[in-house]
Enzyme design. Sequence first.
Site, mmCIF file in Angstrom:
data_model
loop_
_atom_site.group_PDB
_atom_site.id
_atom_site.type_symbol
_atom_site.label_atom_id
_atom_site.label_comp_id
_atom_site.label_asym_id
_atom_site.label_seq_id
_atom_site.Cartn_x
_atom_site.Cartn_y
_atom_site.Cartn_z
ATOM 1 N N GLY A 39 -2.593 4.827 7.651
ATOM 2 C CA GLY A 39 -1.194 4.827 8.103
ATOM 3 C C GLY A 39 -0.234 4.472 6.980
ATOM 4 O O GLY A 39 0.848 5.057 6.850
ATOM 5 N N ASP A 40 -0.651 3.519 6.142
ATOM 6 C CA ASP A 40 0.174 3.128 4.983
ATOM 7 C C ASP A 40 0.323 4.311 4.025
ATOM 8 O O ASP A 40 1.402 4.568 3.491
ATOM 9 C CB ASP A 40 -0.468 1.964 4.217
ATOM 10 N N ALA A 41 -0.790 5.018 3.814
ATOM 11 C CA ALA A 41 -0.779 6.169 2.898
ATOM 12 C C ALA A 41 0.112 7.281 3.434
ATOM 13 O O ALA A 41 0.840 7.927 2.672
ATOM 14 C CB ALA A 41 -2.203 6.685 2.684
ATOM 15 N N ASN A 71 0.837 -1.211 0.000
ATOM 16 C CA ASN A 71 0.000 0.000 0.000
ATOM 17 C C ASN A 71 0.869 1.258 0.000
ATOM 18 O O ASN A 71 0.652 2.181 -0.789
ATOM 19 C CB ASN A 71 -0.901 0.039 1.242
ATOM 20 N N SER A 72 1.844 1.288 0.907
ATOM 21 C CA SER A 72 2.715 2.475 1.008
ATOM 22 C C SER A 72 3.473 2.722 -0.287
ATOM 23 O O SER A 72 3.611 3.874 -0.729
ATOM 24 C CB SER A 72 3.716 2.309 2.162
#
Length: 342
Positions: free
Chosen positions: A295-297, A67-68
């Site tokens: 949080g990943d973003a 995702n990140s």
Amino acid sequence: MAELLNEGVLLGMGNPLLDISATVKPEMLEKYQLKANDAILTEDEAIFKELVDQYQVDYIAGGATQNSIRVAQWVVGKPKATTYFGCVGDDESKKKLVEKSEEAGVNVQYQISEFPTGRCAVLITGQERSLVTKLDAANHFNVSHLEVEDNWKLVEKAQVVYSAGFFLTVSVDSMLKVSKHCASKGKTYCINLSAPFLCQFFKDQMMSVLPFTDIVFGNETEAAAYAENQNLGTTDVREIAKKIAMLPKENGSKSRLVVITQGSDPVVVVNEGTVTEYPVTPLKAEEIVDTNGAGDAFVGGFLAQYVLKKPLSTCVECGVWAATHIIKRSGCTLPESMDFKA
């Protein structure tokens, strides 16, 4: 600026998962003894079967690190500025993951396993999400993938490497091999605390990688779990962040940066021993669709600016901006246009 970036400047290594996401009744959480805002591992198929059989589900490319990396790629915009390693099965889920990653411009180099591709049940209740992961193939990533010449060349190309803490449950050997490479070459190695259970049950693995780590991300819940399990004797996020920053570090030429998000409360950053708080503009309740992937973003937005060598304040600002975008959507999905202005 982004067009000047080298291909593969940012590398992610983690657990690629297909997210199976649905808004569920609170009773489903009770039935499986789940908390509303948590992440756990399972070996049980029942929850996936019930989710698909009884709810309207969305299939989304997932896994925290992936995702990140997808978000960072979206922000940077230059094709293949990012690379991603992880282990998947040779199945339909893998095809969906490859399609989504390539659509985003990420250079995915999966290790292929005889096991099925990992899945994550994302159970949404109101604005909270509970993540239940069955790792399957993701759990079988091993250091041999890094020993393939073409893959190691991608490690050598990278200037920044990121793994969510979830990877500690899979291949600490791979994390150590790459983090030691980064420390010896003056590159930047980053990890995320990722979940309270990691701070509790995988603390030895975490502590083995931290000396080679230049940036540590986390949120306030994870920071509290870290403090409790390390007997730090404080619940103050600023103090916990300072203690993490001060842990022994292999590459002493740069200090460890610690970045702790706190939802709509300020982001706490420790840089060269100094604590700074960056305010966050809270969203209205009706704007919040789903906190999964926020949080990943944040990490993706932060690292996108970091590889562009932007000031720390811009990295944080872009992290908050990216997280805000993701919260307004279902899952870690990306809008068409990327309109962040530093």
